[in-house]
Design a protein around this motif. Structure first.
Motif, mmCIF file in Angstrom:
data_model
loop_
_atom_site.group_PDB
_atom_site.id
_atom_site.type_symbol
_atom_site.label_atom_id
_atom_site.label_comp_id
_atom_site.label_asym_id
_atom_site.label_seq_id
_atom_site.Cartn_x
_atom_site.Cartn_y
_atom_site.Cartn_z
ATOM 1 N N ALA A 147 24.452 86.816 -5.026
ATOM 2 C CA ALA A 147 25.899 86.982 -5.144
ATOM 3 C C ALA A 147 26.317 88.245 -4.417
ATOM 4 C CB ALA A 147 26.341 87.038 -6.606
ATOM 5 N N VAL A 148 27.608 88.343 -4.138
ATOM 6 C CA VAL A 148 28.206 89.547 -3.566
ATOM 7 C C VAL A 148 29.452 89.868 -4.371
ATOM 8 C CG1 VAL A 148 29.265 90.565 -1.514
ATOM 9 C CG2 VAL A 148 27.311 89.022 -1.260
ATOM 10 N N GLY A 149 29.614 91.121 -4.759
ATOM 11 C CA GLY A 149 30.799 91.554 -5.501
ATOM 12 C C GLY A 149 31.529 92.655 -4.753
ATOM 13 N N HIS A 150 32.836 92.765 -4.977
ATOM 14 C CA HIS A 150 33.659 93.759 -4.294
ATOM 15 C C HIS A 150 34.482 94.559 -5.294
ATOM 16 C CE1 HIS A 150 32.964 91.370 -0.624
ATOM 17 N NE2 HIS A 150 33.254 90.317 -1.366
ATOM 18 N N ALA A 151 34.803 95.785 -4.920
ATOM 19 C CA ALA A 151 35.868 96.543 -5.578
ATOM 20 C C ALA A 151 36.812 96.996 -4.477
ATOM 21 C CB ALA A 151 35.315 97.744 -6.345
ATOM 22 N N SER A 152 38.087 96.750 -4.661
ATOM 23 C CA SER A 152 39.076 96.966 -3.604
ATOM 24 C C SER A 152 39.374 98.445 -3.390
ATOM 25 C CB SER A 152 40.376 96.240 -3.965
ATOM 26 O OG SER A 152 41.008 96.899 -5.053
ATOM 27 N N ALA A 153 40.043 98.731 -2.277
ATOM 28 C CA ALA A 153 40.473 100.098 -1.990
ATOM 29 C C ALA A 153 41.404 100.620 -3.080
ATOM 30 C CB ALA A 153 41.157 100.154 -0.629
ATOM 31 N N ALA A 154 42.276 99.759 -3.591
ATOM 32 C CA ALA A 154 43.177 100.178 -4.674
ATOM 33 C C ALA A 154 42.379 100.562 -5.915
ATOM 34 C CB ALA A 154 44.163 99.061 -4.994
ATOM 35 N N GLU A 155 41.318 99.816 -6.213
ATOM 36 C CA GLU A 155 40.474 100.150 -7.370
ATOM 37 C C GLU A 155 39.692 101.433 -7.130
ATOM 38 O OE1 GLU A 155 39.704 95.736 -9.298
ATOM 39 O OE2 GLU A 155 38.553 96.295 -7.514
ATOM 40 N N ILE A 156 39.232 101.633 -5.901
ATOM 41 C CA ILE A 156 38.559 102.891 -5.567
ATOM 42 C C ILE A 156 39.500 104.061 -5.781
ATOM 43 C CG2 ILE A 156 37.551 104.225 -3.668
ATOM 44 C CD1 ILE A 156 36.564 101.492 -2.535
ATOM 45 N N ASP A 157 40.755 103.923 -5.344
ATOM 46 C CA ASP A 157 41.742 104.987 -5.544
ATOM 47 C C ASP A 157 41.977 105.259 -7.029
ATOM 48 O OD1 ASP A 157 42.153 105.407 -2.845
ATOM 49 O OD2 ASP A 157 43.905 104.102 -2.722
#
Length: 253
Positions: free
Chosen positions: A80-90
């Protein structure tokens, strides 16, 4: 003297009782735009030698990485591949965002590993604030499997190297897909990293909605919050991708 990754480490861990192992690696940690992305590859004793040529994604050409994906998917037990968005990083910072992306990847496979192998010497997957983190994301906090860390695991362990390939290919594809809507930044080439053309475009045009606005971006007034700054553990590395609410959170077999 470097050598190609193998299953030597994985087999040793399996002999210690960790039958199902998850190799995990991230890309996009140091990018200026787009998500941070985490790949996970699960193997057990039935998974024989990894496909020929599997190695850390940074050591493969883009075409070789893409060609490797279906071979990795056929070889492993699950992936699997998961992401965290730039908005979540901020909002929560890069380390918590890594955790969010990693746990999303794990949550999207229906097999719980006995042990996760992380590249590096820092366990960013396990943390006492898991419940609060997932409450922020509107998701249920999964139980994190045990973790072991290993420096240069992506060069030593076939499972970790394979995970890095899956993560890199998916994130590169996301950034390339967003490039036509934001042509001034050159994401089809730099994948959101701090390449000269990207930095110059930020100076002239400012940040897009897919940039990590809490970071020290040229030509952008810096926001303040948990994600502030790209120094230290947020240092530039080698990857690419997006951040809006419509960004995919995970993909799986």
């Amino acid at each position: 003297m470097s050598r190609k990754p193998s299953l030597r480490v994985e087999r040793s861990l399996q002999r210690e009782g960790h039958r199902i192992l998850a190799g995990m690696d991230e890309v996009g940690r140091g990018a200026l735009a787009g998500p941070v992305t985490v790949g996970v590859v699960l193997i057990d004793e039935t998974c024989r030698s990894a496909p020929t040529g599997v190695k850390d994604s940074k050591l493969l050409t883009p075409a070789a990485r893409v060609a490797m994906v279906p071979r990795i998917e056929r070889w492993c037990l699950a992936h699997a591949v998961g992401h965290a968005s730039a908005a979540e990083i901020d909002e929560i910072g890069i380390i918590a965002a890594l955790r969010l992306a990693g746990t999303r990847a794990l949550a999207s496979v229906d097999i719980r590993p006995d042990l996760v192998i992380l590249d590096g010497n820092h366990d960013w997957l396990t943390a006492p604030d898991e419940v609060g983190l997932f409450a922020f994301a509107g998701e249920q906090a999964p139980e994190t499997p045990p973790v072991t860390t290993m420096i240069k695991a992506d060069l030593k362990c076939s499972s970790v190297a394979a995970a890095s390939v899956l993560a890199k290919v998916e994130r590169d594809g996301i950034m390339t897909a967003y490039a036509p809507d934001h042509p001034v930044y050159g994401w089809e080439v730099n994948k959101g990293y701090a390449a000269p053309e990207h930095m110059a475009a930020l100076e002239v045009h400012g940040a897009s909605v897919l940039h990590r606005r809490s970071w020290r971006l040229p030509g952008v007034e810096r926001d303040h919050g948990p994600g502030t700054g790209n120094d230290g553990e947020d240092s530039i590395d080698d990857g690419d991708t997006p951040a809006a609410s419509h960004e995919p959170e995970m993909s799986t077999r």
